[in-house]
Design a protein around this motif. Structure first.
Motif, mmCIF file in Angstrom:
data_model
loop_
_atom_site.group_PDB
_atom_site.id
_atom_site.type_symbol
_atom_site.label_atom_id
_atom_site.label_comp_id
_atom_site.label_asym_id
_atom_site.label_seq_id
_atom_site.Cartn_x
_atom_site.Cartn_y
_atom_site.Cartn_z
ATOM 1 N N VAL A 80 -26.288 -9.455 8.000
ATOM 2 C CA VAL A 80 -25.840 -10.736 7.432
ATOM 3 C C VAL A 80 -24.891 -11.475 8.361
ATOM 4 O O VAL A 80 -24.309 -12.481 7.983
ATOM 5 C CB VAL A 80 -25.174 -10.526 6.052
ATOM 6 C CG1 VAL A 80 -26.188 -10.058 5.034
ATOM 7 C CG2 VAL A 80 -24.011 -9.536 6.140
ATOM 8 N N GLY A 81 -24.739 -10.978 9.591
ATOM 9 C CA GLY A 81 -23.870 -11.663 10.546
ATOM 10 C C GLY A 81 -22.930 -10.704 11.252
ATOM 11 O O GLY A 81 -22.276 -9.870 10.605
ATOM 12 N N GLY A 82 -22.846 -10.829 12.599
ATOM 13 C CA GLY A 82 -21.953 -9.961 13.358
ATOM 14 C C GLY A 82 -22.328 -8.509 13.178
ATOM 15 O O GLY A 82 -23.503 -8.137 13.190
ATOM 16 N N PRO A 83 -21.328 -7.647 12.970
ATOM 17 C CA PRO A 83 -21.598 -6.213 12.827
ATOM 18 C C PRO A 83 -21.862 -5.786 11.383
ATOM 19 O O PRO A 83 -21.922 -4.593 11.090
ATOM 20 C CB PRO A 83 -20.300 -5.582 13.322
ATOM 21 C CG PRO A 83 -19.246 -6.551 12.887
ATOM 22 C CD PRO A 83 -19.876 -7.919 13.031
ATOM 23 N N SER A 128 -20.694 -1.945 11.445
ATOM 24 C CA SER A 128 -20.835 -1.205 12.698
ATOM 25 C C SER A 128 -19.498 -1.142 13.424
ATOM 26 O O SER A 128 -18.811 -2.156 13.596
ATOM 27 C CB SER A 128 -21.882 -1.881 13.592
ATOM 28 O OG SER A 128 -21.833 -1.360 14.902
ATOM 29 N N LEU A 129 -19.132 0.045 13.897
ATOM 30 C CA LEU A 129 -17.878 0.224 14.628
ATOM 31 C C LEU A 129 -18.006 -0.119 16.109
ATOM 32 O O LEU A 129 -17.008 -0.150 16.826
ATOM 33 C CB LEU A 129 -17.377 1.660 14.469
ATOM 34 C CG LEU A 129 -17.032 2.089 13.042
ATOM 35 C CD1 LEU A 129 -16.537 3.524 13.015
ATOM 36 C CD2 LEU A 129 -16.002 1.165 12.427
ATOM 37 N N THR A 130 -19.230 -0.369 16.575
ATOM 38 C CA THR A 130 -19.439 -0.789 17.962
ATOM 39 C C THR A 130 -19.940 -2.228 18.023
ATOM 40 O O THR A 130 -20.544 -2.645 19.019
ATOM 41 C CB THR A 130 -20.449 0.142 18.669
ATOM 42 O OG1 THR A 130 -21.638 0.249 17.877
ATOM 43 C CG2 THR A 130 -19.847 1.523 18.887
ATOM 44 N N GLY A 131 -19.698 -2.971 16.959
ATOM 45 C CA GLY A 131 -20.138 -4.362 16.923
ATOM 46 C C GLY A 131 -21.652 -4.458 16.919
ATOM 47 O O GLY A 131 -22.349 -3.664 16.292
#
Length: 237
Positions: A80-83, A128-131
């Motif tokens: 839904v956007g970004g990470p 997500s923790l890594t983007g």
């Protein structure tokens, strides 16, 4: 502890993890040529995941809850956007539980064991923790959500019914995302819901015992653990 306090704790844990992970990801990429970097851009789209694992259900005060068992789940994720991804999940854990006759003495109180299928349906966010990148094709994430837990069973002989109730869920995931071939996902999660008991569980039998003795146990939250692994199929690439 109330469901509101649980939700606040889960959100605080997610924010704390992000505050540590995001700077670490940015600094780890410094000093690498693009062709040699362990980080690769990844488009977080839509996936459908089939998983299997184990649901460890904590014993409830009256010991009438479903027992720990194998589980299977179906999960849909939408970026839904970004990470951030939005997920919807259905989980089924076929098991069994005790049926009590609370007015009987303790020695004859357990009437039988019966099948009890635990169903959990929840919606939530996966971050997500890594983007929007993978690290050596791996993408760790944290997630939290809420939904409904039920066994869809009627009231039993002892007037107990699990019913359908609010469930709070949160956990962590690790995805293996190769350029080609199947994607693999491993989830570790916690599932929290509340048990409530009828008046009959507090009435003493002829041997002066009762199923429960403290009326403060009329309702009780329990936290259950789940671990599962499965294969994800990208959709509409």
């Amino acid at each position: 502890m109330s469901s509101i306090r649980f939700a606040v704790l889960a959100r605080a844990s997610v924010l704390a993890a992000l505050s540590v992970a995001v700077p670490a990801v940015a600094s780890a990429q410094v000093g690498h040529q693009p062709s040699a970097s362990p980080y690769e851009d990844f488009k977080i789209g839509q996936t459908l995941t089939i998983m299997a694992g184990w649901l460890a259900i904590k014993r409830d005060p009256a010991d009438v809850a479903s027992k720990s068992s194998a589980m299977g789940s179906l999960r849909y994720d939408l970026g839904v956007g970004g990470p951030v991804s939005l997920y919807a999940r259905y989980l089924l854990a076929p098991s069994e539980r005790k049926v009590l006759v609370p007015n009987n003495p303790r020695a004859t109180r357990v009437l039988r064991m019966e099948s009890a299928n635990t169903h959990v349906m929840d919606l939530g966010l996966d971050i997500s923790l890594t983007g929007k990148k993978t690290w050596h094709n791996l993408m760790p994430s944290v997630n939290f959500g809420g939904g409904i837990a039920s066994n869809f069973a009627a009231v039993d002989t002892g007037a107990y019914r699990f019913g359908s109730k609010f469930a709070l869920t949160y956990g962590a995931s690790l995805r293996y995302l190769p350029r080609k071939g199947p994607q693999v996902r491993i989830d570790i999660g916690r599932y929290m819901w509340k048990y409530e008991y009828p008046d009959r569980y507090f009435v003493k039998a002829s041997d002066t015992t009762s199923v429960l003795t403290d009326t403060r146990q009329r309702s009780a939250w329990r936290t259950n653990w789940g671990v599962s692994a499965g294969v994800s199929v990208p959709l509409f690439r």
